[in-house]
Design a protein around this motif. Structure first.
Motif, PDB file in Angstrom:
ATOM      1  N   ASP A  40      -6.363  -2.333   6.290  1.00  0.00           N
ATOM      2  CA  ASP A  40      -6.506  -3.287   5.190  1.00  0.00           C
ATOM      3  C   ASP A  40      -7.361  -2.710   4.065  1.00  0.00           C
ATOM      4  O   ASP A  40      -7.064  -2.904   2.883  1.00  0.00           O
ATOM      5  N   GLU A  41      -8.413  -1.982   4.429  1.00  0.00           N
ATOM      6  CA  GLU A  41      -9.308  -1.426   3.410  1.00  0.00           C
ATOM      7  C   GLU A  41      -8.633  -0.342   2.589  1.00  0.00           C
ATOM      8  O   GLU A  41      -8.863  -0.225   1.378  1.00  0.00           O
ATOM      9  N   HIS A  42      -7.774   0.471   3.221  1.00  0.00           N
ATOM     10  CA  HIS A  42      -7.132   1.586   2.528  1.00  0.00           C
ATOM     11  C   HIS A  42      -5.695   1.286   2.122  1.00  0.00           C
ATOM     12  O   HIS A  42      -4.962   2.204   1.742  1.00  0.00           O
ATOM     13  N   ARG A  43      -5.274   0.032   2.241  1.00  0.00           N
ATOM     14  CA  ARG A  43      -3.946  -0.389   1.781  1.00  0.00           C
ATOM     15  C   ARG A  43      -2.850   0.464   2.409  1.00  0.00           C
ATOM     16  O   ARG A  43      -1.994   1.036   1.741  1.00  0.00           O
TER      17      ARG A  43
ATOM     18  N   HIS B 248      -9.405  11.254   9.551  1.00  0.00           N
ATOM     19  CA  HIS B 248     -10.590  10.417   9.437  1.00  0.00           C
ATOM     20  C   HIS B 248     -11.040   9.994  10.832  1.00  0.00           C
ATOM     21  O   HIS B 248     -10.217   9.774  11.732  1.00  0.00           O
TER      22      HIS B 248
ATOM     23  N   HIS C 199      -8.936  -3.212  10.289  1.00  0.00           N
ATOM     24  CA  HIS C 199      -9.873  -3.183   9.165  1.00  0.00           C
ATOM     25  C   HIS C 199      -9.635  -1.949   8.298  1.00  0.00           C
ATOM     26  O   HIS C 199      -9.641  -2.036   7.056  1.00  0.00           O
ATOM     27  N   TYR C 200      -9.412  -0.800   8.932  1.00  0.00           N
ATOM     28  CA  TYR C 200      -9.189   0.425   8.165  1.00  0.00           C
ATOM     29  C   TYR C 200      -7.887   0.338   7.365  1.00  0.00           C
ATOM     30  O   TYR C 200      -7.826   0.746   6.197  1.00  0.00           O
TER      31      TYR C 200
ATOM     32  N   GLY D  92       0.817  -1.207   0.000  1.00  0.00           N
ATOM     33  CA  GLY D  92       0.000   0.000   0.000  1.00  0.00           C
ATOM     34  C   GLY D  92       0.851   1.257   0.000  1.00  0.00           C
ATOM     35  O   GLY D  92       1.986   1.261   0.443  1.00  0.00           O
TER      36      GLY D  92
ATOM     37  N   GLU E  59     -10.693  -2.181  14.645  1.00  0.00           N
ATOM     38  CA  GLU E  59     -11.068  -1.133  13.695  1.00  0.00           C
ATOM     39  C   GLU E  59      -9.853  -0.618  12.937  1.00  0.00           C
ATOM     40  O   GLU E  59      -9.931  -0.329  11.737  1.00  0.00           O
TER      41      GLU E  59
ATOM     42  N   VAL F 255     -13.441   7.058  12.826  1.00  0.00           N
ATOM     43  CA  VAL F 255     -14.052   5.746  12.676  1.00  0.00           C
ATOM     44  C   VAL F 255     -14.794   5.419  13.963  1.00  0.00           C
ATOM     45  O   VAL F 255     -14.264   5.617  15.069  1.00  0.00           O
TER      46      VAL F 255
END
Length: 661
Positions: free
Chosen positions: A91-94, A75, A88-89, A11, A85, A77
């Motif tokens: 991993d989602e945003h690389r 950001h 997950h964040y 990422g 959290e 969350v």
């Protein structure tokens, strides 16, 4: 700083995990330096578990401002498990690199693993960087902030408990003892919903005592003889406490959401008002008015004049607000040090000081200083108010910077436009004036050198050429002078009454027979048209430019028709000039009125200067009228219409003639 590589780099982003604590500043600085070194975009994230108090929200507001100032993204969350959290964040945003603080879990939860340890055990496709604070953190101790008990809370708890007692007394014949506790549990929920957690706890205690005193054996005593009843009473108390806490927390969060929504709406309306402002004074007026309405204290915007040593009040609300010497000294200090001063800041916070000075900065420069007379408030600002004030001032500074940049861009644009105008004028003069001058010089030299060899007819033709080219040269020079006067605003409108007959006659006479001899000029307007109250010379020049434009593009033997009509409302006089030339394409009918718009197609000449129609629009527009170009009658040629407004009580041509007689 300890670095532990979890897995391979994955990422393109650097992320700082903020907690709302004192280590956030170090995390933001480290993330910014790492992103600058690696040339990667970066940001920050905070996991909100619903436990943020006012102080932590203030720190997060300051963190968001710091992140935005350094070029990152902030950001928020929502979630209870911070480690899950964040994983997950990321991993989602690389996320490539995650920066966290290395603090231990707070409070009495000593057996819980720290956040870095939990992230390491969970794993993730990023590099984990732990940032240690530069100064030692004090050991965490829960801070109890007891708020004053309002009369409303015990009243609601007492009323709800009495209501539950009455209902249970009526229902005891039909319900079992365990079911009667649900009635008192409803009173706890009602107290939590109406007054909060403390009222719910008080209602739970009253319900416990009432339930034990009135409904357990022996009655009217707090003693309990049966084990089953003891279990029912104890479970009721536990459930009531838990339910009251949850309901009170839900009510508190609901109020916090409403408060946050109100602040967001206020900031949105504030930003919309600032975005609509077009200059510095409007921005100051909107910003100061919003601050005064919110804080209910006098506000002022101070600025330094070039070369001045002390600030001056640029604008203040209410008007006439005066700052004493102490406030002006604080403003000068804030301007020089770029830090707040005065009331509540710890800088120049003297006993007789009522003002707080807040510098506004943008792009590394001080724009001004906002003064707030907070000493007039009965209570100091709360942390939520401080955060909102910082947001308002940040938007205020950005709006002021925007107006400054817009002004600089407008100045640059005008400078470029003037340079383009200067170049176009030089190009126009070099081309348009050279042609008639060359013809005049050639004809004059022929008359001088070959005078004895030329016949009388040849001499007359040469003289006619000199005269026509001289008139053409005169029109070019007049157009340039008129355009200069229009562009610099030196054109004065000295109005007089004149008829359409006189205007057209003067324009035709100025053009001369050389321009109209080969054309059929038709004049068409009814008798009794109202007189025009205009500057005769200007409208005559505009009419000359339009007729000359029509003549130059009309075929030999073609017809030019001048028509005068009143519009449907009888408020304007329309002068139409129609030719039989090649016409103007629909997409070019507006641009032909631009300065120096020349070409080779349609009504745009390859040898014209492109100023005639532009001057025409400028002169007619100076009288409040307009000019437009349309397709000619029967789909042939061009029709240019001059719309000139008429005065309310305009005399007719017949009345004017009678008056002259």
């Amino acid at each position: 700083m300890t670095r532990s590589s979890v897995t391979a780099l994955h990422g393109p982003r650097v992320l700082a995990a903020l907690s709302g604590g004192s280590e956030d500043a170090a995390l933001i600085r480290s993330a910014h330096r790492l992103a600058e070194r690696e040339r990667l975009p970066w940001g920050a994230v905070h996991v909100d578990g619903g436990h943020n108090d006012a102080d932590r929200r203030l720190i997060l507001e300051q963190d968001a401002s710091r992140v935005a100032r350094l070029g990152g993204e902030m950001h928020m969350v929502q979630g209870q498990d911070r480690a899950a959290e964040l994983l997950h964040y990321a991993d989602e945003h690389r996320v490539a690199t995650l920066l966290v603080g290395c603090s231990r879990p707070s409070g009495w939860r000593f057996w819980r693993r720290s956040l870095p340890e939990r992230l390491l055990r969970s794993g993730g496709a990023f590099d984990l960087v732990m940032i240690a604070e530069t100064r030692k953190r004090p050991r965490f101790r829960p801070r109890r902030t007891w708020q004053r008990l309002h009369l409303r809370e015990p009243v609601i708890a007492g009323v709800s408990s009495l209501g539950a007692l009455g209902a249970a007394w009526l229902l005891q014949a039909w319900l079992e003892l365990a079911n009667l506790s649900l009635v008192f549990l409803a009173a706890v929920l009602a107290s939590a919903a109406l007054a909060g957690t403390r009222a719910a706890m008080l209602s739970a205690l009253l319900g416990f005592l009432s339930f034990n005193f009135f409904f357990t054996q022996p009655r009217f005593s707090l003693a309990i003889l049966e084990k089953e009843q003891l279990l029912s009473v104890v479970f009721f108390l536990l459930v009531a406490v838990v339910v009251g806490q949850l309901a009170g927390t839900g009510r508190r969060r609901l109020h916090a959401l409403r408060h946050s929504r109100e602040q967001s709406q206020r900031l949105l309306a504030y930003s919309r008002s600032l975005s609509a402002a077009t200059d510095r004074d409007q921005v100051c007026d909107i910003g100061l008015t919003s601050l005064e309405r919110w804080l209910h204290v006098p506000v002022a915007f101070l600025d330094f004049e070039p070369g001045g040593s002390r600030p001056s009040i640029h604008q203040a609300i209410p008007q006439g607000t005066v700052l004493d010497a102490t406030a002006l000294t604080a403003a000068s200090w804030s301007w020089q040090h770029r830090r707040p001063s005065g009331v509540g800041t710890g800088q120049l916070d003297e006993d007789d000081q009522d003002w707080r000075m807040l510098p506004l900065s943008a792009r590394g420069r001080i724009i001004g200083v906002v003064g707030l007379e907070l000493g007039q408030r009965p209570a100091p600002l709360q942390p939520d108010h401080e955060a909102l004030l910082e947001s308002l001032l940040g938007q205020f500074a950005m709006a002021l910077e925007r107006t400054r940049l817009v002004g600089e861009l407008e100045t640059t644009r005008l400078s470029e436009e003037n340079e383009r105008l200067r170049s176009a004028l030089l190009s126009s003069v070099s081309h348009d004036l050279r042609t008639p001058l060359a013809s005049i010089i050639g004809s004059a030299s022929s008359l001088r050198d070959l005078g004895t060899q030329l016949s009388h007819q040849d001499k007359a033709e040469l003289l006619d050429g000199i005269l026509s080219e001289s008139e053409r040269l005169d029109r070019y020079i007049q157009n340039l002078l008129d355009m200069t006067r229009l562009g610099h605003g030196n054109l004065r409108i000295e109005r007089d009454w004149i008829s359409l007959d006189d205007l057209v006659a003067a324009a035709v006479q100025r053009l001369g027979p050389a321009a109209l001899d080969t054309l059929d000029l038709q004049l068409d307007w009814p008798i009794g048209l109202p007189l025009l109250h205009v500057h005769p010379a200007l409208i005559e020049q505009a009419l000359v430019n339009v007729i000359d434009n029509a003549a130059r593009f009309s075929p030999p033997g073609g017809q030019i028709r001048l028509q005068g009509r009143l519009d449907n409302d009888h408020r304007q006089l329309e002068i139409r000039v129609m030719d039989q030339g090649p016409g103007i394409a629909p997409e070019m009918r507006e641009t032909v009125f631009d300065m120096f718009h020349t070409g080779s197609e349609g009504d745009r000449s390859r040898y014209g200067s492109g100023l005639g129609l532009a001057i025409c629009r400028g002169m007619v527009g100076a009288h409040g009228g307009s000019v437009d170009a349309r397709l000619g009658p029967q789909g042939r040629g061009t029709m240019i219409t001059l719309h000139l407004p008429l005065p309310v009580a305009a005399p007719t041509q017949d009345q004017e003639t009678h008056h002259d007689e």
